[in-house]
Design an enzyme around this catalytic site. Structure first.
Site, PDB file in Angstrom:
ATOM      1  N   GLY A  13       0.749  -1.132  -0.007  1.00  0.00           N
ATOM      2  CA  GLY A  13       0.017   0.049  -0.192  1.00  0.00           C
ATOM      3  C   GLY A  13       0.773   1.374  -0.048  1.00  0.00           C
ATOM      4  NE  ARG A  66     -10.873 -13.625 -13.552  1.00  0.00           N
ATOM      5  CZ  ARG A  66      -9.672 -13.535 -13.178  1.00  0.00           C
ATOM      6  NH1 ARG A  66      -9.454 -12.593 -12.218  1.00  0.00           N
ATOM      7  NH2 ARG A  66      -8.964 -14.654 -13.326  1.00  0.00           N
ATOM      8  CG  ASN A 108      -3.604  -1.036 -13.079  1.00  0.00           C
ATOM      9  OD1 ASN A 108      -3.624  -1.331 -11.940  1.00  0.00           O
ATOM     10  ND2 ASN A 108      -2.904  -1.766 -14.188  1.00  0.00           N
ATOM     11  CG  HIS A 110       1.708  -2.296 -15.397  1.00  0.00           C
ATOM     12  ND1 HIS A 110       1.646  -3.473 -14.760  1.00  0.00           N
ATOM     13  CD2 HIS A 110       2.915  -2.484 -16.203  1.00  0.00           C
ATOM     14  CE1 HIS A 110       2.172  -4.380 -15.363  1.00  0.00           C
ATOM     15  NE2 HIS A 110       3.253  -3.981 -16.231  1.00  0.00           N
TER      16      HIS A 110
HETATM   17  C1  GAR Z   1       3.273  -1.535  -7.319  1.00  0.00           C
HETATM   18  O1  GAR Z   1       4.850  -1.296  -7.723  1.00  0.00           O
HETATM   19  C2  GAR Z   1       2.345  -1.460  -8.578  1.00  0.00           C
HETATM   20  O2  GAR Z   1       2.575  -0.754  -9.647  1.00  0.00           O
HETATM   21  C3  GAR Z   1       2.376  -2.703  -8.643  1.00  0.00           C
HETATM   22  O3  GAR Z   1       2.239  -3.421  -7.499  1.00  0.00           O
HETATM   23  C4  GAR Z   1       2.866  -2.517  -6.511  1.00  0.00           C
HETATM   24  C5  GAR Z   1       2.200  -2.386  -5.418  1.00  0.00           C
HETATM   25  O4  GAR Z   1       2.885  -1.676  -4.309  1.00  0.00           O
HETATM   26  N1  GAR Z   1       1.049  -3.258  -9.621  1.00  0.00           N
HETATM   27  C6  GAR Z   1       1.030  -4.187 -10.419  1.00  0.00           C
HETATM   28  O5  GAR Z   1       2.272  -4.732 -10.789  1.00  0.00           O
HETATM   29  C7  GAR Z   1      -0.206  -4.382 -11.279  1.00  0.00           C
HETATM   30  N2  GAR Z   1      -0.100  -5.250 -12.455  1.00  0.00           N
HETATM   31  P1  GAR Z   1       2.261  -0.893  -3.164  1.00  0.00           P
HETATM   32  O6  GAR Z   1       1.230  -1.924  -2.483  1.00  0.00           O
HETATM   33  O7  GAR Z   1       3.617  -0.524  -2.296  1.00  0.00           O
HETATM   34  O8  GAR Z   1       1.634   0.441  -3.622  1.00  0.00           O
END
Ligand code: GAR
Length: 226
Positions: A13, A66, A108, A110
């Site tokens: 998060g 889902r 989103n 990424h």
């Molecule tokens: C982040 O790096 C985000 O970009 C990635 O998960 C991480 C979450 O970090 N998301 C993906 O890979 C989606 N395909 P966080 O929980 O510290 O924000």
């Protein structure tokens, strides 16, 4: 009126934290009405509680399909009165039902320069591929994974001795800037989607920041404070 958002997480998060911080600093004109995780042990839930935010856990394992899981999530989002949904490290693919429930209202983040390295572990895929440039993307969510119209991207150097962790932390620092910025543009109703293209009203010029190994290119640029 601040934009009411639901933030969906699955893990640490840190992106959620960047949104909370920008809101508390008065820079991002949004209000988080719900933080929802599909994992009960997601650290982001603690962050949310520390800031007095409403949290829910909807475990995907408890649903037969889902779509059933998505229906439960959409119900929670609607109950929270959120007007938009932010996927901040939410590691689930959304069904058409979910996407059609909030058209052009789901963002989103990424950790790669899409369309390169979609899916899980974008940073690891990029580091293992030996790229000289990688970064992150905020986009609207459509029915294909990591595919919808792109709002903003930030690029960072890929270095010779990078692994997923070192490249990932360089990328994460920029995620924390471009995600709140994209939400602010949505809150200000400055995003117009036409096919694959997103037009941003009054978008700042692309921004070149840092220098050397810390160089970053952000396009479009960032408004003051982001
Ligand atoms: C982040 O790096 C985000 O970009 C990635 O998960 C991480 C979450 O970090 N998301 C993906 O890979 C989606 N395909 P966080 O929980 O510290 O924000």
């Amino acid at each position: 009126m601040p934009l009411k958002i639901a933030v969906l997480i699955s893990g640490s998060g840190s992106n959620l934290q960047s949104i909370i911080d920008r809101i508390e600093q008065g820079i991002l004109d949004a209000r988080i009405t719900l933080v929802l995780s599909n994992k009960p042990d997601a650290y982001g839930l603690k962050r949310a509680s520390q800031h007095g935010l409403a949290t829910r856990v909807v475990e995907h394992g408890s649903y037969a399909s889902r779509e059933e899981f998505d229906r439960a999530v959409v119900q929670e989002i609607r109950a929270s009165q959120a007007q938009a949904v932010v996927l901040a490290g939410f590691m689930r693919i959304l069904s058409p039902f979910f996407i059609n429930s909030f058209p052009n209202r789901i963002l989103n983040i990424h950790p790669a320069i899409l369309p390169a390295f979609p899916g899980v572990d974008g940073q690891k895929q990029a580091a293992e591929h030996g790229v000289k440039i990688s970064g992150c993307t905020v986009h609207f969510v459509d029915e294909k994974m990591d595919h919808g119209p792109i709002i903003i991207q930030a690029a960072v150097p890929g270095l010779a001795d990078d692994d997923a962790k070192s490249l990932g932390s360089r990328i994460l620092a920029l995620e924390h800037r471009i995600l709140p910025q994209a939400i602010q543009w949505l809150a200000q109703d400055r995003l117009k989607v036409s096919g694959r293209r997103v037009e941003i009203e009054g978008a700042p010029q692309p921004l070149l920041a840092g220098g050397g190994q810390e160089t970053a290119l952000v396009s479009p640029g960032l408004d003051k404070g982001f």
